[in-house]
Design a protein around this motif. Structure first.
Motif, PDB file in Angstrom:
ATOM      1  N   ALA A 101      39.212  38.115  38.605  1.00 32.64           N
ATOM      2  CA  ALA A 101      39.130  38.590  37.215  1.00 32.64           C
ATOM      3  C   ALA A 101      40.476  39.003  36.635  1.00 32.64           C
ATOM      4  CB  ALA A 101      38.162  39.770  37.134  1.00 32.64           C
ATOM      5  N   ILE A 102      41.510  39.114  37.464  1.00 27.59           N
ATOM      6  CA  ILE A 102      42.790  39.649  36.991  1.00 27.59           C
ATOM      7  C   ILE A 102      43.443  38.764  35.937  1.00 27.59           C
ATOM      8  CG2 ILE A 102      44.153  38.547  38.815  1.00 27.59           C
ATOM      9  CD1 ILE A 102      44.686  42.076  37.328  1.00 27.59           C
ATOM     10  N   GLY A 103      43.292  37.429  36.090  1.00 26.26           N
ATOM     11  CA  GLY A 103      43.894  36.507  35.127  1.00 26.26           C
ATOM     12  C   GLY A 103      43.378  36.710  33.714  1.00 26.26           C
ATOM     13  N   PRO A 104      42.059  36.621  33.501  1.00 22.61           N
ATOM     14  CA  PRO A 104      41.506  36.847  32.161  1.00 22.61           C
ATOM     15  C   PRO A 104      41.827  38.232  31.603  1.00 22.61           C
ATOM     16  CG  PRO A 104      39.897  35.779  33.566  1.00 22.61           C
ATOM     17  CD  PRO A 104      41.040  36.157  34.449  1.00 22.61           C
ATOM     18  N   ILE A 105      41.817  39.253  32.459  1.00 23.05           N
ATOM     19  CA  ILE A 105      42.118  40.618  31.994  1.00 23.05           C
ATOM     20  C   ILE A 105      43.550  40.700  31.469  1.00 23.05           C
ATOM     21  CG2 ILE A 105      42.442  43.003  32.745  1.00 23.05           C
ATOM     22  CD1 ILE A 105      40.107  42.592  34.682  1.00 23.05           C
ATOM     23  N   LEU A 106      44.497  40.098  32.208  1.00 23.58           N
ATOM     24  CA  LEU A 106      45.896  40.095  31.774  1.00 23.58           C
ATOM     25  C   LEU A 106      46.063  39.313  30.476  1.00 23.58           C
ATOM     26  CD1 LEU A 106      47.757  39.595  35.188  1.00 23.58           C
ATOM     27  CD2 LEU A 106      47.634  41.676  33.800  1.00 23.58           C
ATOM     28  N   SER A 107      45.284  38.237  30.332  1.00 23.25           N
ATOM     29  CA  SER A 107      45.354  37.433  29.104  1.00 23.25           C
ATOM     30  C   SER A 107      44.949  38.254  27.892  1.00 23.25           C
ATOM     31  CB  SER A 107      44.447  36.206  29.223  1.00 23.25           C
ATOM     32  OG  SER A 107      44.870  35.361  30.276  1.00 23.25           O
ATOM     33  N   VAL A 108      43.878  39.024  28.021  1.00 24.81           N
ATOM     34  CA  VAL A 108      43.415  39.887  26.925  1.00 24.81           C
ATOM     35  C   VAL A 108      44.450  40.960  26.612  1.00 24.81           C
ATOM     36  CG1 VAL A 108      41.667  41.573  26.229  1.00 24.81           C
ATOM     37  CG2 VAL A 108      40.976  39.473  27.397  1.00 24.81           C
ATOM     38  N   MET A 109      45.048  41.529  27.666  1.00 24.12           N
ATOM     39  CA  MET A 109      46.072  42.566  27.479  1.00 24.12           C
ATOM     40  C   MET A 109      47.301  42.016  26.762  1.00 24.12           C
ATOM     41  SD  MET A 109      45.806  44.582  31.133  1.00 24.12           S
ATOM     42  CE  MET A 109      47.155  45.696  30.726  1.00 24.12           C
TER      43      MET A 109
END
Length: 261
Positions: free
Chosen positions: A202-210
């Motif tokens: 999940a880290i990839g999508p979370i970083l994208s949103v950030m």
């Protein structure tokens, strides 16, 4: 009173890693979580409808959660008895059927007492109320720590199980507090480790949103397979943590009860 935590942890780990127990607990959690998630998705779809439809979906979700809680009380009690009896899961399940109503009422009464203290804490200003609420919650959790074991193993009634748990705490304050701490630390450690694969997925999508990407764009980049595998591993971690915690608590309870005699 001195208790053997090393033995309790060792025995609990063997209990929790037994294939049948682990599979049953994991399957139970998977079914419950899947049903709740499906209900949540249905509720989400219902939000686009009228008020009556939203209310209907909301009631349905509450019913599902209540049924899930009732089922989990049964499963939890089955494993408590199974740790103590060392028999088959089917025999433990059969025994819990005869003690289920008492166990459920004891859990409900414990919750009512906790809610009453929470209501009392809200009478104070916000910060003071939060502190008082926290102290009450921890104190009640420790005092009633062995209610389940008193009902299932001690074969006591609703009121007597709460009284029995309090008496164990009163005579073994440090042992009960240490049991809660040891059980919590080991359980949290297991859950933390099992959450790593899901966090990686999940880290990839979370970083994208950030970084400013839209939620829709971030979700489209999610690897569903890795996310699903991570979720299953996390649920398996919760299962293992639950079984280890049940084992530790029941083992220490048996030690304190034996020394009491």
């Amino acid at each position: 009173m001195k208790v053997d935590f090393r033995s309790a942890v060792s025995n609990s780990w063997k209990f929790a890693t037994n294939a049948k127990r682990f599979v049953l607990m994991t399957a139970s959690l998977l079914v419950l979580i899947s049903i709740i998630l499906v209900s949540l998705l249905s509720l989400g779809k219902g939000i686009t409808g009228d008020v009556a439809q939203i209310f209907q979906y909301g009631i349905g979700l509450v019913i599902v959660i209540i049924i899930g809680a009732l089922y989990f009380v049964f499963i939890d009690g089955t494993f408590v008895h199974n740790y103590s009896s060392k028999g088959t899961l089917s025999k433990s399940a059969g025994y819990i059927k005869s003690r289920y109503l008492t166990l459920l009422l004891a859990m409900i009464l414990t919750g009512i007492i906790g809610s009453a203290f929470e209501f009392f804490a809200k009478l104070f200003p916000s910060i003071a109320g939060a502190v008082i609420s926290f102290i009450f919650s921890i104190t009640l959790a420790i005092i009633f720590y062995f209610v389940k074991q008193e009902v299932i193993i001690g074969k006591k009634g609703v009121i007597n199980s709460l009284e029995g748990s309090y008496n164990i705490f009163r005579k073994n304050v440090s042992a009960v507090i240490l049991t809660l701490i040891v059980s919590a630390i080991i359980s949290l450690l297991i859950i933390f480790v099992s959450a790593i694969p899901l966090a990686i997925a999940a880290i990839g999508p979370i970083l994208s949103v950030m970084q400013g990407a839209s939620i829709a764009a971030a979700l489209s980049s999610v690897n569903i397979v890795l996310l699903s595998i991570g979720g299953i591993i996390l649920i398996a971690g919760f299962s293992l943590a639950s079984l280890v915690s049940i084992g530790i608590n029941t083992d220490i309870y048996a030690q304190l009860r034996k020394k009491k005699k």
